[in-house]
Motif scaffolding. Structure first.
Motif, PDB file in Angstrom:
ATOM      1  N   ASN A 125       0.811  -1.226   0.000  1.00 36.40           N
ATOM      2  CA  ASN A 125       0.000   0.000   0.000  1.00 36.40           C
ATOM      3  C   ASN A 125       0.847   1.281   0.000  1.00 36.40           C
ATOM      4  N   PRO A 126       1.636   1.468  -1.049  1.00 39.19           N
ATOM      5  CA  PRO A 126       2.585   2.600  -1.072  1.00 39.19           C
ATOM      6  C   PRO A 126       1.925   3.975  -1.055  1.00 39.19           C
ATOM      7  N   THR A 127       0.623   4.057  -1.376  1.00 37.75           N
ATOM      8  CA  THR A 127      -0.025   5.375  -1.412  1.00 37.75           C
ATOM      9  C   THR A 127      -0.950   5.586  -0.222  1.00 37.75           C
ATOM     10  N   GLU A 128      -0.946   4.653   0.732  1.00 35.32           N
ATOM     11  CA  GLU A 128      -1.866   4.728   1.887  1.00 35.32           C
ATOM     12  C   GLU A 128      -3.291   4.879   1.405  1.00 35.32           C
ATOM     13  N   SER A 129      -3.681   3.998   0.482  1.00 33.10           N
ATOM     14  CA  SER A 129      -5.017   4.051  -0.103  1.00 33.10           C
ATOM     15  C   SER A 129      -6.022   3.286   0.740  1.00 33.10           C
ATOM     16  N   THR A 130      -7.282   3.705   0.648  1.00 36.47           N
ATOM     17  CA  THR A 130      -8.346   2.979   1.330  1.00 36.47           C
ATOM     18  C   THR A 130      -9.648   3.154   0.563  1.00 36.47           C
ATOM     19  N   GLY A 131     -10.655   2.347   0.904  1.00 37.11           N
ATOM     20  CA  GLY A 131     -11.964   2.477   0.275  1.00 37.11           C
ATOM     21  C   GLY A 131     -12.801   3.521   0.993  1.00 37.11           C
ATOM     22  N   LEU A 132     -13.972   3.849   0.419  1.00 33.90           N
ATOM     23  CA  LEU A 132     -14.801   4.883   1.043  1.00 33.90           C
ATOM     24  C   LEU A 132     -15.279   4.469   2.430  1.00 33.90           C
ATOM     25  N   GLN A 133     -15.832   3.242   2.550  1.00 36.62           N
ATOM     26  CA  GLN A 133     -16.320   2.845   3.874  1.00 36.62           C
ATOM     27  C   GLN A 133     -15.832   1.467   4.312  1.00 36.62           C
ATOM     28  N   PHE A 134     -14.894   0.908   3.551  1.00 38.98           N
ATOM     29  CA  PHE A 134     -14.247  -0.335   3.957  1.00 38.98           C
ATOM     30  C   PHE A 134     -12.770  -0.221   3.659  1.00 38.98           C
ATOM     31  N   HIS A 135     -11.962  -0.838   4.494  1.00 32.17           N
ATOM     32  CA  HIS A 135     -10.576  -1.053   4.116  1.00 32.17           C
ATOM     33  C   HIS A 135     -10.410  -2.563   4.093  1.00 32.17           C
ATOM     34  N   LYS A 136     -10.362  -3.093   2.865  1.00 31.03           N
ATOM     35  CA  LYS A 136     -10.404  -4.547   2.701  1.00 31.03           C
ATOM     36  C   LYS A 136     -11.655  -5.070   3.418  1.00 31.03           C
ATOM     37  N   LYS A 137     -11.477  -5.995   4.374  1.00 36.99           N
ATOM     38  CA  LYS A 137     -12.645  -6.607   5.000  1.00 36.99           C
ATOM     39  C   LYS A 137     -13.259  -5.728   6.093  1.00 36.99           C
ATOM     40  N   GLU A 138     -12.450  -4.817   6.574  1.00 37.98           N
ATOM     41  CA  GLU A 138     -12.813  -4.078   7.776  1.00 37.98           C
ATOM     42  C   GLU A 138     -13.694  -2.868   7.479  1.00 37.98           C
ATOM     43  N   LYS A 139     -14.798  -2.742   8.164  1.00 39.18           N
ATOM     44  CA  LYS A 139     -15.667  -1.587   7.964  1.00 39.18           C
ATOM     45  C   LYS A 139     -15.020  -0.347   8.577  1.00 39.18           C
ATOM     46  N   GLY A 140     -15.197   0.754   7.912  1.00 42.76           N
ATOM     47  CA  GLY A 140     -14.589   1.997   8.391  1.00 42.76           C
ATOM     48  C   GLY A 140     -14.102   2.809   7.209  1.00 42.76           C
ATOM     49  N   GLY A 141     -12.988   2.338   6.619  1.00 40.03           N
ATOM     50  CA  GLY A 141     -12.440   3.010   5.440  1.00 40.03           C
ATOM     51  C   GLY A 141     -12.197   4.487   5.701  1.00 40.03           C
ATOM     52  N   PHE A 142     -12.393   5.302   4.674  1.00 39.95           N
ATOM     53  CA  PHE A 142     -12.115   6.728   4.814  1.00 39.95           C
ATOM     54  C   PHE A 142     -13.215   7.459   5.577  1.00 39.95           C
ATOM     55  N   LEU A 143     -14.457   7.145   5.278  1.00 41.04           N
ATOM     56  CA  LEU A 143     -15.553   7.927   5.871  1.00 41.04           C
ATOM     57  C   LEU A 143     -15.956   7.451   7.265  1.00 41.04           C
ATOM     58  N   GLY A 144     -15.494   6.273   7.665  1.00 40.17           N
ATOM     59  CA  GLY A 144     -15.810   5.776   9.016  1.00 40.17           C
ATOM     60  C   GLY A 144     -17.026   4.867   9.010  1.00 40.17           C
ATOM     61  N   LYS A 145     -17.070   3.931   9.992  1.00 35.22           N
ATOM     62  CA  LYS A 145     -18.124   2.921   9.946  1.00 35.22           C
ATOM     63  C   LYS A 145     -19.508   3.497  10.221  1.00 35.22           C
ATOM     64  N   ASP A 146     -19.578   4.640  10.852  1.00 32.59           N
ATOM     65  CA  ASP A 146     -20.893   5.210  11.169  1.00 32.59           C
ATOM     66  C   ASP A 146     -21.412   6.166  10.098  1.00 32.59           C
ATOM     67  N   PHE A 147     -20.640   6.356   9.042  1.00 29.99           N
ATOM     68  CA  PHE A 147     -21.070   7.337   8.034  1.00 29.99           C
ATOM     69  C   PHE A 147     -22.421   6.959   7.431  1.00 29.99           C
ATOM     70  N   ARG A 148     -23.253   7.968   7.263  1.00 33.08           N
ATOM     71  CA  ARG A 148     -24.530   7.815   6.557  1.00 33.08           C
ATOM     72  C   ARG A 148     -24.688   9.039   5.678  1.00 33.08           C
ATOM     73  N   SER A 149     -25.194   8.816   4.493  1.00 29.43           N
ATOM     74  CA  SER A 149     -25.448   9.963   3.620  1.00 29.43           C
ATOM     75  C   SER A 149     -26.741  10.642   4.062  1.00 29.43           C
ATOM     76  N   ARG A 150     -27.074  11.758   3.417  1.00 25.26           N
ATOM     77  CA  ARG A 150     -28.238  12.532   3.857  1.00 25.26           C
ATOM     78  C   ARG A 150     -29.544  11.740   3.809  1.00 25.26           C
ATOM     79  N   LYS A 151     -29.624  10.733   2.952  1.00 28.39           N
ATOM     80  CA  LYS A 151     -30.824   9.876   2.916  1.00 28.39           C
ATOM     81  C   LYS A 151     -30.704   8.709   3.892  1.00 28.39           C
ATOM     82  N   ASN A 152     -29.781   8.832   4.827  1.00 31.64           N
ATOM     83  CA  ASN A 152     -29.605   7.844   5.885  1.00 31.64           C
ATOM     84  C   ASN A 152     -29.241   6.441   5.393  1.00 31.64           C
ATOM     85  N   LEU A 153     -28.388   6.393   4.388  1.00 33.33           N
ATOM     86  CA  LEU A 153     -27.872   5.101   3.938  1.00 33.33           C
ATOM     87  C   LEU A 153     -26.342   5.121   4.029  1.00 33.33           C
ATOM     88  N   PRO A 154     -25.755   3.952   4.297  1.00 28.49           N
ATOM     89  CA  PRO A 154     -24.284   3.908   4.237  1.00 28.49           C
ATOM     90  C   PRO A 154     -23.838   4.032   2.781  1.00 28.49           C
TER      91      PRO A 154
END
Lengths: 325, 504
Positions: A125-154
């Motif tokens: 991972n030379p660029t310290e990359s991650t997914g929007l709400q997952f990093h591989k198997k783990e929930k969280g990613g960049f936006l965090g596991k509790d993130f919800r959009s304005r329509k209350n969806l992950p």
């Protein structure tokens, strides 16, 4: 009218190009049928430079309503958390993603990179990359596991390297028609109707899998790629052999192993090899099959394999295909 | 003197910033800057060599087959693989199908829509070009939307999926097509030929074009005879907009050659399109030798263990990113590509125009002679290549011999070195691979965008793209559309610049 903004982070552009291959409807028809306004897309839009910054700022300030934010590629955090490996319109892309995700009604991760981190986030991972709400198997990613959009969806994930255009358009149309609820998503926030079967569904080599007839080398239509050649189709959730690619085919149909690119752990590497345990059984078994059941089933299946399957079906004259096991 | 940074510079593949310095309305300096680093070469280290066939197509979503082809060719060399003729034909078809979708999509989605610019509003044929080329609504834009994806269907028949198929492997190709699949691909290509390329692009028969249009004058005559084709409209509009006087650049054309014509062991000897270097002004052709390829990092955010003034051949290449903002000489993470020729470092142009001129295509050679390597000649070359490729794909498929092998398993090799050189849609692409203990020890990718857009080398030589921009007079410094044309005429791809980035 619904508005869409599409941005690319640590991306190769493959999901965009895949989207352009859509048929019935194609992208232009889709925009027109559903009365969609594409606010901006890096490859398709006319606006450049300052005008784009102005638009993005207006979205962040909510002067322009944003219904759907589509993100392609990883969120790049490197080097040292600065995000400067991916600058966009004068700032680290991660800062734009953070602000825009807060004001969008829906946030969509298109492709394996945006969903789980994909190729750039793979070891080391030379660029310290991650997914929007997952990093591989783990929930969280960049936006965090509790993130919800304005329509209350992950974040809604459409993984695949790339995602098939029909998967993208189906997801978008469900959102636009207010038909997508949290119950439609699996544990990785993927649409169940697309990701609840495995790549093996509809694979023409499935009969070889059933009778445990293995393909030993590439370049042949017959034989299953799972036993020796690294195919992950029996435990990867994707409809690649049901919703065909480019209206024509799929990896396993042309003898290329499935690499598992819709899953959180893509890329796993050592792609063309099936790793086995000491008794010669593949380390990773088909989805939901126990080791005991697999061993019993294999013995019976192999013993009852019909003779016509262990011969070349069409073109070669040998009695037995020497590429089959 | 004023300085202007255009960020983001969109409608290139990936993110790009362009920094131009003006004196009045003249460009006096230019820097091309990519904003993205994904570290693919670092990820490949220590992996199984075959993994490169899955990872390197992901370098670029629009030309993954080129990376796949280069990667498999490098491995062919390492494994000393025998590649059957059927495999070569299908590999060639995959490469050409992908290039055709790119060349069309680039022309219509990325380049031509710039005609909507304010500068052109009072042109006589403005309404006509808007009717054809406006994004989303234009008639030819829509046709491109519909037809360009048909090339990806041809790809998928043998490659499984596009983008990101991985069917090309050392020793051949994974596919084993039946005659009905060959037939289906041929039928799609004939459909494209008759109902798209001839109707929309050319306005007349392809075979007549390829047989008779051998010079710039022939081309103008063609445009006169077949007025309705987009090619004629591009010529007409381009000449009025002075696209033939924009973006000359280095005047040195580089091609690695492309598409093997016969079976080989390890590395191909004959290709349909020959490799070489062509000097436009001198009309001189020189042989190409990959041993003369060098990469420098004196202006790039990288360090080399032997010092940053050293040039390294890709087999010895290093990828050590280091964002040292204190070093003012560094401004980009593009490594600098240079070719050593007669003791000098040259910075050539790569792309369709370079490929076709190096191989000696008479129309393209005359085009370069009459209207220079220019924005207009680049756009024309890209479309001419589609016509040539469509015919060549039909030939390769018609020659496919059902029943003969598409793959020969190579014997395993613990170590070795190999390179794969191809012509990607954007030009010369090379992969250099070193394998040790059955693992990748070093993997270096040198992309065509990097060739076109390098920063300065230790001797201060500028890249082809910088030269193409410097000296350009723009009609309006606040609307430098000429800069956009020059950059986009090269079909820049910043995502494929595996090692490019710049801090603001």
């Amino acid at each position: 009218m619904k508005t869409i903004l599409w941005l690319q982070g640590g991306a190769c552009g493959g999901n965009t190009l895949s989207f352009l291959n859509a048929e019935s409807p194609d992208v232009l028809e889709f925009f027109s049928y559903y009365d969609i306004k594409l606010l901006w897309h890096p490859s398709l839009s006319l606006e450049t430079g300052d005008k784009v910054r102005e638009l993005l700022n207006n979205i962040v300030n909510m002067k322009i309503n944003l219904d759907i934010f589509i993100f392609e590629g990883t969120v790049v955090l490197g080097p040292n958390g600065s995000g400067k490996f991916n600058m966009f319109a004068g700032r680290p892309m991660k800062d734009w993603v953070n602000e825009i995700s807060k004001v969008a009604n829906y946030v969509i991760a298109v492709g394996d990179c945006a969903s789980f981190g994909g190729v750039p986030a793979s070891d080391p991972n030379p660029t310290e990359s991650t997914g929007l709400q997952f990093h591989k198997k783990e929930k969280g990613g960049f936006l965090g596991k509790d993130f919800r959009s304005r329509k209350n969806l992950p974040v809604i994930n459409i993984p695949g390297c790339p995602a098939h255009p029909e998967w993208i358009i189906t997801t978008l149309s469900m959102i636009i028609n207010d038909k997508l609820t949290e119950e439609d998503l699996d544990e990785y926030q993927r649409l169940k109707i697309i990701y609840n079967t495995t790549t093996q569904f509809g694979c023409p080599r499935n009969i070889y899998f059933s009778y445990k007839v293995a393909l030993k080398e590439f370049g042949h239509r017959e034989g299953c790629l799972y036993f020796d050649l690294g195919c992950k189709g029996s435990y990867t959730r994707s409809p690649c052999n049901v919703i065909l690619w480019n209206k024509q085919s799929s990896k396993t149909r042309v003898g290329t192993p499935c690499f598992g690119c819709t899953e959180f752990d893509f890329p796993t590497f050592n792609f063309f090899v099936t790793e086995k345990n000491r008794s010669g059984i593949p380390k990773r078994l088909p989805l939901g099959v126990s080791r005991g059941a697999y061993t019993t089933l294999s013995a019976i299946a192999r013993a009852s394999a019909p003779e016509f399957l262990v011969k070349p079906l069409i073109k070669k004259k040998e009695d037995r295909g020497n590429w089959l096991e | 003197m004023s300085s202007k940074i255009i960020s983001p510079f969109n409608r290139v593949e990936g993110d790009l910033d362009v920094e131009v310095k003006f004196e009045r309305n003249k460009v006096i300096d230019a820097k091309i800057i990519s904003r993205l680093f994904r570290g693919i070469e670092i990820i490949l280290k220590g992996k199984n060599p075959l993994d490169a066939l899955v990872i390197t197509p992901r370098v670029c979503g629009i030309c993954g087959a080129s990376h796949l082809y280069a990667s498999a060719s490098a491995l062919d060399m390492i494994y000393n693989a025998e590649v059957p003729i059927n495999a070569i034909r299908l590999r060639n078809v995959l490469s050409m199908a992908e290039t055709c979708q790119n060349d069309l999509r680039h022309t219509y989605f990325m380049f031509l829509i710039d005609v909507l610019n304010n500068k052109y509003h009072d042109y006589a044929n403005f309404e006509e070009v808007i009717r054809r080329w406006a994004p989303i609504q234009g008639s030819s834009y829509k046709e491109c939307f519909k037809w360009s994806k048909k090339y990806t269907e041809v790809y998928a028949i043998f490659g499984g999926q596009w983008p990101h198929g991985s069917a090309i492997i050392p020793g051949g190709i994974t596919a084993d097509p039946l005659p009905n699949e060959i037939q289906r691909a041929i039928s799609i290509l004939l459909d494209l030929k008759k109902n798209y390329l001839e109707k929309v692009i050319l306005g007349g028969p392809i075979n007549q074009f390829l047989d008779t249009v051998k010079s710039y004058n022939d081309l103008l005559q063609w445009a006169e005879d077949y007025k309705e084709g987009d090619l004629a409209k591009i010529l007409e509009f381009g000449l009025e907009a002075n696209w033939h006087k924009l973006g000359y650049g280095s005047g040195i054309m580089l091609s690695y050659g492309h598409l093997p014509t016969e079976e080989y062991v390890g590395t191909p000897s004959k290709k349909y399109f020959k490799p070489g270097i062509y000097f436009a002004k001198e009309k001189e052709y020189r042989e190409f030798d990959q041993r003369n390829v060098l990469e420098f990092v004196n202006s790039s955010y990288y360090t080399y263990s032997k010092g940053d003034q050293t040039g390294l051949h890709p087999f010895e290449g290093e990828t050590n990113p280091n964002l040292d903002e204190k070093n003012k000489k560094k401004y980009s993470l593009t490594k600098c590509f240079r070719y050593k020729l007669d003791g000098k470092l040259i910075a050539p142009e790569a792309g369709a125009l370079a490929m076709l001129s190096v191989t000696g295509n008479p129309l393209i050679l005359d085009l370069i002679d009459k209207i220079g390597p220019s924005v207009l000649s680049r756009v024309v070359a890209r479309l001419v290549r589609v016509l040539i490729y469509n015919e060549l794909m039909l030939q390769e498929l018609n020659n496919f011999e059902f029943g003969k092998p598409t793959y020969k398993k190579p014997s395993e090799v613990k170590e070795g070195m190999g390179y794969g050189l191809v012509e990607a849609p954007r030009g010369a692409l090379g992969h250099w691979v070193v394998v040790k203990n059955e693992k990748i020890l070093n993997y270096q990718i040198v992309t065509p965008t990097q060739i076109n857009m390098s920063p300065e080398d230790p001797l201060g030589n500028k890249s082809h793209m910088a030269l193409a921009l410097i000296g350009t007079e723009v009609s309006d410094v606040n609307n430098p559309i000429e800069v956009h044309h020059i950059v986009r005429s090269h079909d820049a791809c910043m995502v494929c610049n595996v090692h490019m980035l710049k801090l603001i």
